[in-house]
Design an enzyme around this catalytic site. Structure first.
Site, short mmCIF file in Angstrom:
data_model
loop_
_atom_site.label_atom_id
_atom_site.label_comp_id
_atom_site.label_asym_id
_atom_site.label_seq_id
_atom_site.Cartn_x
_atom_site.Cartn_y
_atom_site.Cartn_z
N SER A 119 0.89 -1.18 0.13
CA SER A 119 -0.03 -0.08 0.09
C SER A 119 1.02 1.20 -0.03
CB SER A 119 -0.87 -0.02 1.18
OG SER A 119 -1.74 -0.91 1.17
N HIS A 140 -0.74 -2.55 -7.27
CA HIS A 140 -1.28 -1.91 -6.12
C HIS A 140 -3.20 -2.16 -6.40
CE1 HIS A 140 -2.40 1.18 -2.76
NE2 HIS A 140 -2.65 -0.01 -2.33
N GLU A 152 -3.00 0.71 -9.12
CA GLU A 152 -2.06 1.50 -9.17
C GLU A 152 -0.68 0.92 -9.68
OE1 GLU A 152 -1.47 3.48 -5.47
OE2 GLU A 152 -1.57 5.53 -6.34
N ASN A 190 -2.86 6.25 -1.16
CA ASN A 190 -2.80 6.41 0.17
C ASN A 190 -2.23 7.87 0.91
OD1 ASN A 190 -4.32 3.98 1.21
ND2 ASN A 190 -2.51 2.76 0.25
N1 CAA Z 1 -15.67 -9.25 -2.19
C1 CAA Z 1 -16.26 -9.49 -3.58
N2 CAA Z 1 -17.25 -8.45 -3.97
C2 CAA Z 1 -17.86 -7.68 -3.00
C3 CAA Z 1 -17.35 -7.43 -1.69
C4 CAA Z 1 -15.93 -8.26 -1.28
N3 CAA Z 1 -15.56 -8.24 -0.04
N4 CAA Z 1 -18.01 -6.58 -1.21
C5 CAA Z 1 -19.20 -6.47 -1.82
N5 CAA Z 1 -18.99 -6.89 -2.88
C6 CAA Z 1 -19.73 -6.76 -4.16
C7 CAA Z 1 -21.05 -7.10 -4.09
O1 CAA Z 1 -21.05 -8.80 -4.06
C8 CAA Z 1 -21.90 -6.42 -4.87
O2 CAA Z 1 -21.98 -7.19 -6.03
P1 CAA Z 1 -23.13 -7.09 -7.09
O3 CAA Z 1 -23.70 -5.63 -7.29
O4 CAA Z 1 -22.54 -7.71 -8.11
O5 CAA Z 1 -23.96 -7.94 -6.39
C9 CAA Z 1 -21.33 -5.03 -4.89
O6 CAA Z 1 -19.92 -5.45 -4.61
C10 CAA Z 1 -21.86 -4.20 -4.17
O7 CAA Z 1 -22.07 -4.63 -2.50
P2 CAA Z 1 -23.24 -4.35 -1.58
O8 CAA Z 1 -24.48 -3.99 -2.42
O9 CAA Z 1 -23.34 -5.22 -0.81
O10 CAA Z 1 -22.58 -3.01 -0.89
P3 CAA Z 1 -22.31 -1.71 -1.48
O11 CAA Z 1 -23.04 -1.21 -2.43
O12 CAA Z 1 -22.42 -0.72 -0.10
O13 CAA Z 1 -20.79 -1.65 -1.85
C11 CAA Z 1 -18.32 -1.71 -1.49
C12 CAA Z 1 -19.89 -2.48 -1.16
C13 CAA Z 1 -18.24 -1.79 -3.05
C14 CAA Z 1 -17.34 -2.14 -0.56
C15 CAA Z 1 -18.53 -0.21 -1.15
O14 CAA Z 1 -19.29 0.15 0.11
C16 CAA Z 1 -17.43 0.63 -1.36
O15 CAA Z 1 -16.96 0.93 -2.54
N6 CAA Z 1 -16.65 0.95 -0.40
C17 CAA Z 1 -15.26 1.73 -0.21
C18 CAA Z 1 -14.23 0.74 -0.86
C19 CAA Z 1 -12.86 1.81 -0.95
O16 CAA Z 1 -12.78 2.67 -0.77
N7 CAA Z 1 -11.94 0.66 -1.20
C20 CAA Z 1 -10.52 1.29 -1.24
C21 CAA Z 1 -9.87 0.89 -0.16
S1 CAA Z 1 -8.22 1.62 0.23
C22 CAA Z 1 -7.44 0.53 -0.71
O17 CAA Z 1 -7.86 -0.66 -1.22
C23 CAA Z 1 -5.89 0.93 -0.88
C24 CAA Z 1 -5.17 0.32 0.38
O18 CAA Z 1 -3.84 0.20 0.10
C25 CAA Z 1 -5.51 0.65 1.69
P1 NAD Z 2 -4.13 -9.63 5.63
O1 NAD Z 2 -3.73 -9.36 7.20
O2 NAD Z 2 -5.68 -9.80 5.47
O3 NAD Z 2 -3.64 -10.71 5.19
C1 NAD Z 2 -2.07 -11.07 5.27
C2 NAD Z 2 -1.76 -12.71 4.88
O4 NAD Z 2 -0.38 -12.54 4.87
C3 NAD Z 2 -2.15 -13.44 5.96
O5 NAD Z 2 -3.07 -14.36 5.60
C4 NAD Z 2 -0.79 -13.67 6.45
O6 NAD Z 2 -1.02 -15.08 6.87
C5 NAD Z 2 -0.18 -13.67 5.36
N1 NAD Z 2 1.46 -13.90 5.39
C6 NAD Z 2 2.12 -13.22 6.47
N2 NAD Z 2 3.46 -13.14 6.75
C7 NAD Z 2 3.58 -14.00 5.31
C8 NAD Z 2 4.88 -14.84 4.90
N3 NAD Z 2 5.87 -14.37 5.43
N4 NAD Z 2 4.40 -15.76 3.80
C9 NAD Z 2 3.18 -15.86 3.10
N5 NAD Z 2 2.05 -15.26 3.71
C10 NAD Z 2 2.28 -14.47 4.79
O7 NAD Z 2 -3.72 -8.27 4.89
P2 NAD Z 2 -4.27 -7.62 3.52
O8 NAD Z 2 -5.30 -6.68 4.10
O9 NAD Z 2 -4.67 -8.59 2.61
O10 NAD Z 2 -3.09 -6.92 3.20
C11 NAD Z 2 -1.94 -7.34 2.44
C12 NAD Z 2 -0.99 -6.46 1.70
O11 NAD Z 2 -2.05 -5.81 0.85
C13 NAD Z 2 -0.17 -5.37 2.51
O12 NAD Z 2 0.89 -5.02 2.08
C14 NAD Z 2 -1.30 -4.19 2.61
O13 NAD Z 2 -0.74 -2.95 2.80
C15 NAD Z 2 -1.78 -4.11 1.01
N6 NAD Z 2 -3.13 -3.73 0.65
C16 NAD Z 2 -4.22 -3.92 1.62
C17 NAD Z 2 -5.22 -3.09 1.24
C18 NAD Z 2 -6.55 -3.19 2.21
O14 NAD Z 2 -7.44 -2.50 1.95
N7 NAD Z 2 -6.69 -4.14 3.09
C19 NAD Z 2 -5.56 -2.59 0.09
C20 NAD Z 2 -4.63 -2.47 -0.90
C21 NAD Z 2 -3.28 -3.15 -0.53
#
Ligand code: CAA
Ligand code: NAD
Length: 283
Positions: A119, A140, A152, A190
């Protein structure tokens, strides 16, 4: 060289989603984790997602079976010996990722591309753990992977142009949209998202409003699909804290200081939806 076989490392919420979209696009996918239980849970989540697709008539039962057959569990990193690309999605920790990349450098053939779903960690530093930094790249995905369109793609300092092109093509084959960015802390996604989440947690910490009110403001006022506190739980509070620490260290600016309340929840083990409890509780 055509990419055919993929290993996904880490069967958590991201790794299982990445494995699903790769298998759905026709690739053979090894899903690797240290813990068998994590692989089982990952495969179970994939099967559940695919069943939903069948119920919605977007996929037949036999297509679902074919996707599941393309997913092979792996508990041994040496299984990477026959793959064309590895997508690493383990915990957001530089030491763990560097260790895995150094091992992969020994195990995989020379042509294998080593991609990280990190991330926020510098791709250039992960790449430096290998003797093939030109073959290392950031890929990403966003959570939930089967739904979100963006990937990304992050170029490390040494990433070769043809490697970038292959990952861009792969992204499109997975039905995703690639956006190219350079290697800076938090990349684009992020660097912008996480300070907002951190600020929302500060807003809660300072007693400005309840978590529900903060989430409502951002959902109803800004049309965000999830409020920032709910989104933090969804991403994982451990991951959010790691990203804030990387931004704080990478830019050396106090504006990225992680909120003490975020630290407290992580220390308590209340790391969000995946743990059943974060700022909210889950069944
Ligand atoms: N896995 C697979 N599909 C999923 C899912 C999951 N975990 N969660 C929801 N879905 C699917 C549902 O099955 C549904 O599909 P259909 O329309 O085909 O039936 C669709 O997504 C919509 O789901 P819901 O109607 O249940 O719920 P919703 O409309 O509230 O949407 C959501 C759920 C798509 C998660 C929405 O809340 C959303 O977009 N949230 C924000 C997500 C976001 O910002 N993601 C980025 C996070 S940051 C990141 O990823 C980067 C990082 O490095 C941290
Ligand atoms: P998670 O905690 O759900 O899963 C991590 C997994 O890695 C666990 O199943 C753990 O057992 C496994 N693991 C740890 N050390 C390991 C090793 N040495 N060898 C093999 N497996 C190992 O975490 P996550 O949310 O899936 O995040 C995973 C990566 O993706 C991180 O780098 C995170 O920053 C990135 N990421 C997360 C998100 C998010 O929304 N959670 C979005 C984009 C990217």
């Amino acid at each position: 060289m055509k990419l055919k076989k993929i290993m996904v490392i880490g069967a958590g919420q991201m790794g299982s989603g990445i494995a699903q979209v790769c298998a759905q696009a026709g690739f053979d996918v090894l899903l690797h984790d240290l813990e068998k239980d994590r692989i089982d849970r990952g495969l179970h989540a994939i099967a559940k997602n695919l069943t939903r697709q069948v119920e919605k008539n977007r996929m037949t039962e036999s297509e679902k079976s074919a996707v599941l057959e393309r997913l092979i569990p792996s508990m041994d990193l040496h299984d990477a010996g026959g793959v064309d690309i590895v997508i690493e999605a383990v915990v957001e920790n530089m030491d763990v990722k560097r260790d895995i990349f150094a091992q992969l450098d020994e195990i995989t053939p020379d042509h294998t591309i080593l991609a990280s779903n990190t991330s926020s960690l510098p791709i250039t530093e992960i790449a430096a753990a290998t003797d093939r930094p030109e073959n290392v790249i950031g890929m990403h995905f966003m959570n939930p992977v089967p739904v979100m369109k963006l990937v990304e793609i992050i170029r490390g300092l040494a990433t070769a142009d043809d490697v970038y092109k292959k990952i861009e093509d792969l992204t499109k084959m997975l039905g995703k949209i690639p956006v190219e960015v350079n290697d800076f802390p938090g990349f684009v996604s992020n660097r912008i998202l996480m300070p907002m989440i951190n600020e929302a947690i500060y807003t809660l910490y300072e007693g400005v409003a309840t978590k529900e009110a903060i989430d409502d403001v951002m959902k109803l006022g800004m049309n965000h699909p999830m409020g920032p506190i709910e989104l933090a739980d969804f991403i994982g509070l451990d991951t959010c804290l790691s990203i804030m620490e990387i931004l704080h260290e990478g830019f050396g600016d106090d504006k990225y200081r992680p909120c003490p309340l975020l630290r407290k929840y992580v220390k308590a083990g209340w790391v969000g939806k995946k743990a059943g409890r974060g700022f909210y509780t889950y069944e």
